[in-house]
Design an enzyme around this catalytic site. Structure first.
Site, PDB file in Angstrom:
ATOM      1  N   LYS A 186       2.353   6.147  -7.330  1.00  0.00           N
ATOM      2  CA  LYS A 186       1.886   5.658  -6.039  1.00  0.00           C
ATOM      3  C   LYS A 186       1.371   4.236  -6.147  1.00  0.00           C
ATOM      4  O   LYS A 186       1.649   3.379  -5.294  1.00  0.00           O
ATOM      5  CB  LYS A 186       0.801   6.569  -5.474  1.00  0.00           C
ATOM      6  CG  LYS A 186       0.228   6.100  -4.126  1.00  0.00           C
ATOM      7  CD  LYS A 186       1.344   5.924  -3.081  1.00  0.00           C
ATOM      8  CE  LYS A 186       0.848   5.262  -1.807  1.00  0.00           C
ATOM      9  NZ  LYS A 186       0.086   6.147  -0.952  1.00  0.00           N
ATOM     10  N   THR A 229      -4.885   8.094  -2.845  1.00  0.00           N
ATOM     11  CA  THR A 229      -4.438   7.251  -3.956  1.00  0.00           C
ATOM     12  C   THR A 229      -5.601   6.963  -4.901  1.00  0.00           C
ATOM     13  O   THR A 229      -6.697   6.597  -4.468  1.00  0.00           O
ATOM     14  CB  THR A 229      -3.852   5.937  -3.415  1.00  0.00           C
ATOM     15  OG1 THR A 229      -2.801   6.253  -2.497  1.00  0.00           O
ATOM     16  CG2 THR A 229      -3.307   5.077  -4.546  1.00  0.00           C
ATOM     17  N   ARG A 260       4.152 -14.832  11.594  1.00  0.00           N
ATOM     18  CA  ARG A 260       5.052 -13.698  11.391  1.00  0.00           C
ATOM     19  C   ARG A 260       6.510 -14.030  11.696  1.00  0.00           C
ATOM     20  O   ARG A 260       7.365 -13.143  11.650  1.00  0.00           O
ATOM     21  CB  ARG A 260       4.607 -12.518  12.273  1.00  0.00           C
ATOM     22  CG  ARG A 260       3.203 -12.027  11.993  1.00  0.00           C
ATOM     23  CD  ARG A 260       3.070 -11.443  10.606  1.00  0.00           C
ATOM     24  NE  ARG A 260       1.716 -10.944  10.360  1.00  0.00           N
ATOM     25  CZ  ARG A 260       1.322 -10.396   9.218  1.00  0.00           C
ATOM     26  NH1 ARG A 260       2.174 -10.286   8.208  1.00  0.00           N
ATOM     27  NH2 ARG A 260       0.073  -9.979   9.052  1.00  0.00           N
ATOM     28  N   ARG A 316       5.094  -3.941  -3.702  1.00  0.00           N
ATOM     29  CA  ARG A 316       5.224  -4.598  -2.402  1.00  0.00           C
ATOM     30  C   ARG A 316       4.285  -5.798  -2.305  1.00  0.00           C
ATOM     31  O   ARG A 316       4.654  -6.843  -1.774  1.00  0.00           O
ATOM     32  CB  ARG A 316       4.951  -3.594  -1.280  1.00  0.00           C
ATOM     33  CG  ARG A 316       5.993  -2.493  -1.203  1.00  0.00           C
ATOM     34  CD  ARG A 316       5.625  -1.439  -0.178  1.00  0.00           C
ATOM     35  NE  ARG A 316       5.608  -1.995   1.168  1.00  0.00           N
ATOM     36  CZ  ARG A 316       5.080  -1.354   2.214  1.00  0.00           C
ATOM     37  NH1 ARG A 316       4.501  -0.181   2.059  1.00  0.00           N
ATOM     38  NH2 ARG A 316       5.105  -1.904   3.401  1.00  0.00           N
ATOM     39  N   TYR A 322      -3.106  -4.869  12.017  1.00  0.00           N
ATOM     40  CA  TYR A 322      -2.603  -5.426  10.759  1.00  0.00           C
ATOM     41  C   TYR A 322      -1.089  -5.532  10.749  1.00  0.00           C
ATOM     42  O   TYR A 322      -0.524  -6.302   9.972  1.00  0.00           O
ATOM     43  CB  TYR A 322      -3.104  -4.619   9.557  1.00  0.00           C
ATOM     44  CG  TYR A 322      -2.379  -3.307   9.301  1.00  0.00           C
ATOM     45  CD1 TYR A 322      -1.226  -3.273   8.517  1.00  0.00           C
ATOM     46  CD2 TYR A 322      -2.860  -2.105   9.805  1.00  0.00           C
ATOM     47  CE1 TYR A 322      -0.574  -2.086   8.261  1.00  0.00           C
ATOM     48  CE2 TYR A 322      -2.218  -0.915   9.549  1.00  0.00           C
ATOM     49  CZ  TYR A 322      -1.078  -0.900   8.781  1.00  0.00           C
ATOM     50  OH  TYR A 322      -0.428   0.283   8.526  1.00  0.00           O
ATOM     51  N   GLY A 347      -2.002  -6.536   5.349  1.00  0.00           N
ATOM     52  CA  GLY A 347      -3.080  -5.653   5.786  1.00  0.00           C
ATOM     53  C   GLY A 347      -2.741  -4.192   5.614  1.00  0.00           C
ATOM     54  O   GLY A 347      -1.756  -3.827   4.975  1.00  0.00           O
ATOM     55  N   ILE A 380      -4.161  10.349   8.240  1.00  0.00           N
ATOM     56  CA  ILE A 380      -3.202  11.034   7.385  1.00  0.00           C
ATOM     57  C   ILE A 380      -3.549  12.512   7.292  1.00  0.00           C
ATOM     58  O   ILE A 380      -2.675  13.382   7.397  1.00  0.00           O
ATOM     59  CB  ILE A 380      -3.180  10.420   5.973  1.00  0.00           C
ATOM     60  CG1 ILE A 380      -2.857   8.924   6.052  1.00  0.00           C
ATOM     61  CG2 ILE A 380      -2.157  11.137   5.096  1.00  0.00           C
ATOM     62  CD1 ILE A 380      -1.505   8.596   6.639  1.00  0.00           C
ATOM     63  N   CYS A 393      -3.245   0.369   2.504  1.00  0.00           N
ATOM     64  CA  CYS A 393      -2.588   0.536   1.216  1.00  0.00           C
ATOM     65  C   CYS A 393      -2.401  -0.752   0.420  1.00  0.00           C
ATOM     66  O   CYS A 393      -2.997  -0.930  -0.638  1.00  0.00           O
ATOM     67  CB  CYS A 393      -1.222   1.197   1.421  1.00  0.00           C
ATOM     68  SG  CYS A 393      -1.289   2.792   2.281  1.00  0.00           S
ATOM     69  N   VAL A 406       3.190   8.139   3.285  1.00  0.00           N
ATOM     70  CA  VAL A 406       3.572   8.026   4.691  1.00  0.00           C
ATOM     71  C   VAL A 406       2.877   6.834   5.340  1.00  0.00           C
ATOM     72  O   VAL A 406       1.874   6.333   4.839  1.00  0.00           O
ATOM     73  CB  VAL A 406       3.221   9.315   5.457  1.00  0.00           C
ATOM     74  CG1 VAL A 406       3.990  10.504   4.895  1.00  0.00           C
ATOM     75  CG2 VAL A 406       1.713   9.593   5.390  1.00  0.00           C
TER      76      VAL A 406
END
Length: 438
Positions: free
Chosen positions: A220, A123, A411, A227, A329, A271, A11, A274, A158
């Site tokens: 944040k 964060t 998945r 989620r 991930y 994964g 980042i 975040c 991001v």
């Protein structure tokens, strides 16, 4: 402006490039000699970030971006210092480990000069900017926040692989310790960022002042914890759907056709840097958040649950040849931070399985560095567990995996038509196909 960016990771480096591309002089600081050398040579130190190499090739030779390991070279005289140093969480206690951030903050404070804006983008738990960084910087620098320098929190929002796109797409949130600091932060970010038109937002896209560092910190944590909790709810629905023979994906599609439902997708693991981490940062300051705690525990349990299902369906996993498809991930991203591959492989080995791992983005040597033995399509295998939704895996079938007795699709990416005659389990799809129902 002269800008310093502390920590040139996945980042931090794109941020430094963004600032330089906006016409400013940028110096990046990192503890890695190798990374600093690569940046100064104009070479991207990690693959997969769209347009990063292109921009490095332009900005470094022009002298607009350089890197150093020396804070004394980067911090003094800077108009703004942006910190993107990683914050870790103790796996056992779920408490934040500020070691790296404390060290970086102390180093920048030693060289901080008056008039600088200091912005934390890592964060943080709510209250950290005011209660931890402000007194630490003031003590070491002998400067006063709000008078000699300004301190703000402005979270990065991001995803790796698309940082430049996301910087334009999402509002830049800021929260200062004073009105003057917030004004400085607004002026700074408006000078280094451009924003896409977003008619879907309640107000124009751009820099949004949330009124305090604490509000920006919580924003944040809230957007990411949402989620994790939502995915846990989807996983809970999926686990129940399997017990009653319902396809949860059809249910989710139907539910989300109503505008107030936004159920996410279930899966084998959550994964990345975040989603598995930030709920624990939130819990570090809100110990009463049992919904958040329960969601994190459920999502963390999913790899073990999948392996237990495989063990039950095959009657044991001892000496079974197992391949886990996907070290990353998430699909299409070469990153293993908190990837479900690690707990999945651990659970398989604990049951005596012979485990290999495949990932189209990783070489055998890179997989070895991660502690895995690489798998090659065509080698005999008993069990397949799909951990990452790489697009390549949508076309995989039994012909690629000789001897396969069971595929567990974590998945929902495989084509059922390709697996005719081979037991296939997709969480939430109503149970394993080809196996008789109890």
């Amino acid at each position: 402006m002269r800008i310093a960016v502390v920590a040139l990771g996945k980042i931090g480096l794109p941020l430094a490039v963004q600032f330089a591309d906006a016409g400013h002089e940028v110096v990046g600081v990192d503890i890695s000699d190798e990374l600093v050398s690569l940046v100064n040579e104009g070479k991207e130190p990690f693959p997969g970030e769209a347009r990063l190499q292109e921009k490095l090739s332009e900005l470094v030779p022009e002298g607009r971006l350089r890197a150093t390991t020396d804070y004394a070279e980067a911090i003094p005289g800077a108009d703004a210092v942006v910190i993107v140093v990683p914050l870790f969480v103790n796996d056992a206690t779920w408490e934040p480990d500020f070691g790296w951030m404390d060290s970086a903050t102390a180093s920048l404070a030693e060289h901080l000069t008056a008039g600088t804006l200091v912005s934390y983008e890592t964060t943080l738990p709510v209250g950290t900017t005011r209660s931890r960084w402000k007194p630490l910087i003031e003590k070491i620098s002998a400067l006063r926040e709000g008078v000699d320098f300004h301190l703000v929190f402005s979270p990065e929002r991001v995803l790796t692989g698309r940082v430049f796109e996301d910087l334009r797409k999402y509002p830049k949130l800021i929260g200062g310790l004073s009105e003057a600091g917030a004004r400085r932060a607004r002026d700074f970010y408006e000078a280094v960022l451009q924003f896409d038109d977003r008619p879907d937002l309640p107000r124009p896209n751009g820099v949004w002042d949330l009124g305090s560092a604490e509000a920006a910190e919580l924003a944040k944590l809230a957007e990411t914890t949402y989620r994790d909790v939502n995915i846990a709810l989807a996983n809970q629905f999926a686990l129940f759907a399997d017990t009653v023979g319902i396809d949860i994906y059809k249910v989710i599609e139907a539910s989300n056709s109503q505008p107030y439902s936004h159920i996410h997708r279930p899966g084998i693991a959550v994964g990345g840097h975040c989603i598995p981490v930030y709920p624990r940062l939130y819990l570090s300051t809100d110990g009463e958040a049992e919904v958040v705690r329960a969601a994190r525990k459920l999502n963390a349990s999913m790899p073990e649950r999948f392996v237990q299902q495989a063990e039950s369906l095959l009657g044991g996993l001892s000496q079974q040849r197992v391949v886990v498809l996907g070290a990353s991930y998430r699909g299409g991203v070469k990153e293993t931070a908190f990837s479900g591959v690690f707990p999945t492989v651990e659970a398989l080995k604990a049951r005596g399985a012979e485990v290999t791992v495949h990932d189209p983005l990783y070489s055998d040597a890179e997989l070895r560095d991660l502690g895995f033995t690489g798998y090659h399509f065509g080698e005999p295998v008993d069990l397949v567990i799909i951990q990452a939704d790489h697009s390549d895996y949508s076309a995989v079938g039994p012909a690629d995996l000789p001897g396969v007795k069971l595929v567990i699709d974590g998945r929902n990416i495989t084509d059922a038509g390709l697996w005719s005659g081979v037991p296939r389990l997709v969480v939430g799809a109503g149970g394993a196909s080809e196996f008789p129902r109890a």
